[in-house]
Scaffold this motif. Structure first.
Motif, PDB file in Angstrom:
ATOM      1  N   PRO A 157       0.817  -1.206  -0.045  1.00  0.00           N
ATOM      2  CA  PRO A 157      -0.114   0.192   0.001  1.00  0.00           C
ATOM      3  C   PRO A 157       0.919   1.411   0.041  1.00  0.00           C
ATOM      4  CG  PRO A 157      -1.019  -1.527   1.440  1.00  0.00           C
ATOM      5  CD  PRO A 157       0.436  -2.251   1.250  1.00  0.00           C
ATOM      6  N   ALA A 158       1.881   1.440   0.694  1.00  0.00           N
ATOM      7  CA  ALA A 158       2.882   2.428   0.699  1.00  0.00           C
ATOM      8  C   ALA A 158       3.537   2.687  -0.509  1.00  0.00           C
ATOM      9  CB  ALA A 158       4.038   2.203   2.015  1.00  0.00           C
ATOM     10  N   ILE A 159       4.011   1.342  -1.099  1.00  0.00           N
ATOM     11  CA  ILE A 159       4.801   1.495  -2.260  1.00  0.00           C
ATOM     12  C   ILE A 159       3.764   2.066  -3.402  1.00  0.00           C
ATOM     13  CG2 ILE A 159       5.699   0.135  -4.109  1.00  0.00           C
ATOM     14  CD1 ILE A 159       6.728  -1.962  -1.894  1.00  0.00           C
ATOM     15  N   ASP A 160       2.518   1.640  -3.595  1.00  0.00           N
ATOM     16  CA  ASP A 160       1.743   2.029  -4.697  1.00  0.00           C
ATOM     17  C   ASP A 160       1.291   3.488  -4.172  1.00  0.00           C
ATOM     18  OD1 ASP A 160       1.349  -0.466  -5.482  1.00  0.00           O
ATOM     19  OD2 ASP A 160      -0.478  -0.859  -4.521  1.00  0.00           O
ATOM     20  N   PHE A 161       1.048   3.972  -2.998  1.00  0.00           N
ATOM     21  CA  PHE A 161       0.994   5.507  -2.826  1.00  0.00           C
ATOM     22  C   PHE A 161       2.041   6.274  -3.164  1.00  0.00           C
ATOM     23  CE2 PHE A 161       1.628   8.794   0.415  1.00  0.00           C
ATOM     24  CZ  PHE A 161       0.663   9.669   0.029  1.00  0.00           C
ATOM     25  N   TYR A 162       3.236   5.908  -2.742  1.00  0.00           N
ATOM     26  CA  TYR A 162       4.469   6.738  -3.151  1.00  0.00           C
ATOM     27  C   TYR A 162       4.553   6.916  -4.643  1.00  0.00           C
ATOM     28  CZ  TYR A 162       5.880   6.187   1.630  1.00  0.00           C
ATOM     29  OH  TYR A 162       5.807   6.260   3.056  1.00  0.00           O
ATOM     30  N   GLN A 163       4.363   5.638  -5.210  1.00  0.00           N
ATOM     31  CA  GLN A 163       4.442   5.861  -6.905  1.00  0.00           C
ATOM     32  C   GLN A 163       3.318   6.588  -7.602  1.00  0.00           C
ATOM     33  OE1 GLN A 163       4.853   1.348  -7.575  1.00  0.00           O
ATOM     34  NE2 GLN A 163       6.933   1.542  -8.105  1.00  0.00           N
ATOM     35  N   SER A 164       1.952   6.701  -6.817  1.00  0.00           N
ATOM     36  CA  SER A 164       1.242   7.368  -7.327  1.00  0.00           C
ATOM     37  C   SER A 164       1.549   8.965  -7.160  1.00  0.00           C
ATOM     38  CB  SER A 164      -0.279   7.090  -6.505  1.00  0.00           C
ATOM     39  OG  SER A 164      -0.098   7.591  -5.291  1.00  0.00           O
ATOM     40  N   GLN A 165       2.568   9.065  -6.241  1.00  0.00           N
ATOM     41  CA  GLN A 165       2.848  10.625  -6.364  1.00  0.00           C
ATOM     42  C   GLN A 165       4.245  11.010  -6.881  1.00  0.00           C
ATOM     43  OE1 GLN A 165       0.842  12.602  -4.189  1.00  0.00           O
ATOM     44  NE2 GLN A 165      -0.276  10.716  -4.386  1.00  0.00           N
ATOM     45  N   GLY A 166       4.486   9.878  -7.803  1.00  0.00           N
ATOM     46  CA  GLY A 166       5.592  10.188  -8.833  1.00  0.00           C
ATOM     47  C   GLY A 166       7.094   9.767  -8.357  1.00  0.00           C
ATOM     48  N   ALA A 167       7.098   8.972  -7.216  1.00  0.00           N
ATOM     49  CA  ALA A 167       8.227   8.477  -6.565  1.00  0.00           C
ATOM     50  C   ALA A 167       8.700   7.265  -7.333  1.00  0.00           C
ATOM     51  CB  ALA A 167       8.249   7.944  -5.153  1.00  0.00           C
ATOM     52  N   LYS A 168       9.932   7.064  -7.658  1.00  0.00           N
ATOM     53  CA  LYS A 168      10.849   6.131  -8.137  1.00  0.00           C
ATOM     54  C   LYS A 168      11.188   5.279  -7.201  1.00  0.00           C
ATOM     55  CE  LYS A 168       9.952   7.913 -12.331  1.00  0.00           C
ATOM     56  NZ  LYS A 168       9.134   8.823 -12.337  1.00  0.00           N
ATOM     57  N   LEU A 169      11.051   3.977  -7.331  1.00  0.00           N
ATOM     58  CA  LEU A 169      11.794   2.854  -6.513  1.00  0.00           C
ATOM     59  C   LEU A 169      13.191   2.707  -7.131  1.00  0.00           C
ATOM     60  CD1 LEU A 169       8.808   0.218  -5.836  1.00  0.00           C
ATOM     61  CD2 LEU A 169       9.921   1.918  -4.311  1.00  0.00           C
ATOM     62  N   MET A 170      14.048   2.743  -6.178  1.00  0.00           N
ATOM     63  CA  MET A 170      15.503   2.448  -6.687  1.00  0.00           C
ATOM     64  C   MET A 170      16.093   1.104  -6.394  1.00  0.00           C
ATOM     65  SD  MET A 170      16.224   5.659  -7.393  1.00  0.00           S
ATOM     66  CE  MET A 170      17.863   5.700  -7.627  1.00  0.00           C
ATOM     67  N   HIS A 171      15.512   0.279  -7.601  1.00  0.00           N
ATOM     68  CA  HIS A 171      15.788  -1.403  -7.283  1.00  0.00           C
ATOM     69  C   HIS A 171      17.094  -1.630  -7.252  1.00  0.00           C
ATOM     70  CE1 HIS A 171      11.457  -2.145  -7.846  1.00  0.00           C
ATOM     71  NE2 HIS A 171      11.719  -1.369  -8.806  1.00  0.00           N
ATOM     72  N   ASP A 172      18.129  -0.764  -7.725  1.00  0.00           N
ATOM     73  CA  ASP A 172      19.597  -1.129  -7.767  1.00  0.00           C
ATOM     74  C   ASP A 172      20.442  -0.916  -6.459  1.00  0.00           C
ATOM     75  OD1 ASP A 172      19.257  -1.910 -10.434  1.00  0.00           O
ATOM     76  OD2 ASP A 172      20.109  -0.115 -11.322  1.00  0.00           O
ATOM     77  N   TRP A 173      19.564  -0.265  -5.480  1.00  0.00           N
ATOM     78  CA  TRP A 173      20.223   0.187  -4.440  1.00  0.00           C
ATOM     79  C   TRP A 173      19.622  -0.557  -3.200  1.00  0.00           C
ATOM     80  CZ3 TRP A 173      24.191   3.882  -4.403  1.00  0.00           C
ATOM     81  CH2 TRP A 173      24.227   4.686  -5.365  1.00  0.00           C
ATOM     82  N   ARG A 174      20.628  -1.012  -2.433  1.00  0.00           N
ATOM     83  CA  ARG A 174      20.352  -1.886  -1.006  1.00  0.00           C
ATOM     84  C   ARG A 174      20.637  -0.946   0.265  1.00  0.00           C
ATOM     85  NH1 ARG A 174      17.529  -3.813  -4.080  1.00  0.00           N
ATOM     86  NH2 ARG A 174      17.646  -5.986  -4.917  1.00  0.00           N
ATOM     87  N   ILE A 175      19.915  -1.110   1.329  1.00  0.00           N
ATOM     88  CA  ILE A 175      20.340  -0.187   2.240  1.00  0.00           C
ATOM     89  C   ILE A 175      21.468  -1.213   3.234  1.00  0.00           C
ATOM     90  CG2 ILE A 175      19.440   0.728   4.707  1.00  0.00           C
ATOM     91  CD1 ILE A 175      16.865   1.276   3.385  1.00  0.00           C
ATOM     92  N   THR A 176      22.402  -0.543   3.879  1.00  0.00           N
ATOM     93  CA  THR A 176      23.521  -1.202   4.454  1.00  0.00           C
ATOM     94  C   THR A 176      23.382  -0.415   5.953  1.00  0.00           C
ATOM     95  OG1 THR A 176      25.182  -0.140   3.654  1.00  0.00           O
ATOM     96  CG2 THR A 176      24.750  -2.071   2.535  1.00  0.00           C
ATOM     97  N   ARG A 177      23.749  -1.349   6.901  1.00  0.00           N
ATOM     98  CA  ARG A 177      23.444  -0.856   8.543  1.00  0.00           C
ATOM     99  C   ARG A 177      24.443  -1.461   9.231  1.00  0.00           C
ATOM    100  NH1 ARG A 177      17.676  -0.339  10.144  1.00  0.00           N
ATOM    101  NH2 ARG A 177      17.431   1.058   8.694  1.00  0.00           N
ATOM    102  N   LEU A 178      24.973  -0.524  10.064  1.00  0.00           N
ATOM    103  CA  LEU A 178      25.677  -1.306  11.301  1.00  0.00           C
ATOM    104  C   LEU A 178      25.065  -0.574  12.529  1.00  0.00           C
ATOM    105  CD1 LEU A 178      29.647  -0.639  10.234  1.00  0.00           C
ATOM    106  CD2 LEU A 178      28.293  -2.826  10.556  1.00  0.00           C
ATOM    107  N   THR A 179      24.891  -1.589  13.576  1.00  0.00           N
ATOM    108  CA  THR A 179      24.404  -0.815  14.810  1.00  0.00           C
ATOM    109  C   THR A 179      24.677  -2.076  15.877  1.00  0.00           C
ATOM    110  OG1 THR A 179      22.534  -2.740  14.769  1.00  0.00           O
ATOM    111  CG2 THR A 179      22.020  -0.296  13.811  1.00  0.00           C
TER     112      THR A 179
END
Length: 164
Positions: free
Chosen positions: A129-151
């Motif tokens: 639902p969030a993905i659909d909403f964001y795309q309806s606002q013109g947002a592009k999913l960045m499929h080539d990128w992955r979040i990396t994290r250290l905690t």
């Protein structure tokens, strides 16, 4: 903005409210066990001398209905600041009233006013639902990128490897 809704900047007095929104978001994302934030820590990190982020509250008919927490990042490719949306949450009782779109458009406008070249955020891959909403606002999913994290321990271990 409709006459029934408004956006305002959060203040230190909103720390309890912000924490309640964070907990609501964490519950929705099935991550409630990961919330260690406290009112005191929020007050210190959001409204202290070195504020790490900014928060806006959306109200509907005078009632707090949701929030957005954001901060500036920087694009080396654009040589411009960007605006990063860390969290956006609207209480279930207020969904479907355009408040999420209102928050997004407010932040997009703020990014433009502040000379930002980008407005970015992350979305969980299962949250269609969030993905659909964001795309309806013109947002592009960045499929080539992955979040990396250290905690936690991993962050401490890597930091301990630094030698001056």
């Amino acid at each position: 903005m409709t006459q029934q809704s408004k956006i305002r900047l959060a203040t230190a007095e909103d720390s309890a409210l912000i924490l309640s929104f964070i907990k609501g978001l964490a519950e929705y994302e099935k991550m409630a066990d990961q919330v260690v934030a406290t009112e005191q820590k929020l007050t210190q990190t959001l409204f202290g001398d070195k504020a790490a982020a900014e928060v806006v509250i959306v109200e509907y008919q005078g009632q707090p209905a949701g929030f957005a927490l954001f901060f500036h990042n920087y694009s080396t490719f654009l040589a411009q600041p960007g605006l990063y949306l860390e969290d956006l949450f609207v209480l279930p009782a207020f969904r479907g009233k355009g408040l999420g779109k209102l928050l997004l458009s407010y932040l997009a406008n703020l990014a433009v006013e502040r000379g930002c070249g980008r407005f970015e955020w992350s979305v969980l891959d299962w949250n269609q639902p969030a993905i659909d909403f964001y795309q309806s606002q013109g947002a592009k999913l960045m499929h080539d990128w992955r979040i990396t994290r250290l905690t936690g321990a991993e962050l401490q271990a890597l930091a301990a490897q630094y030698q001056q």
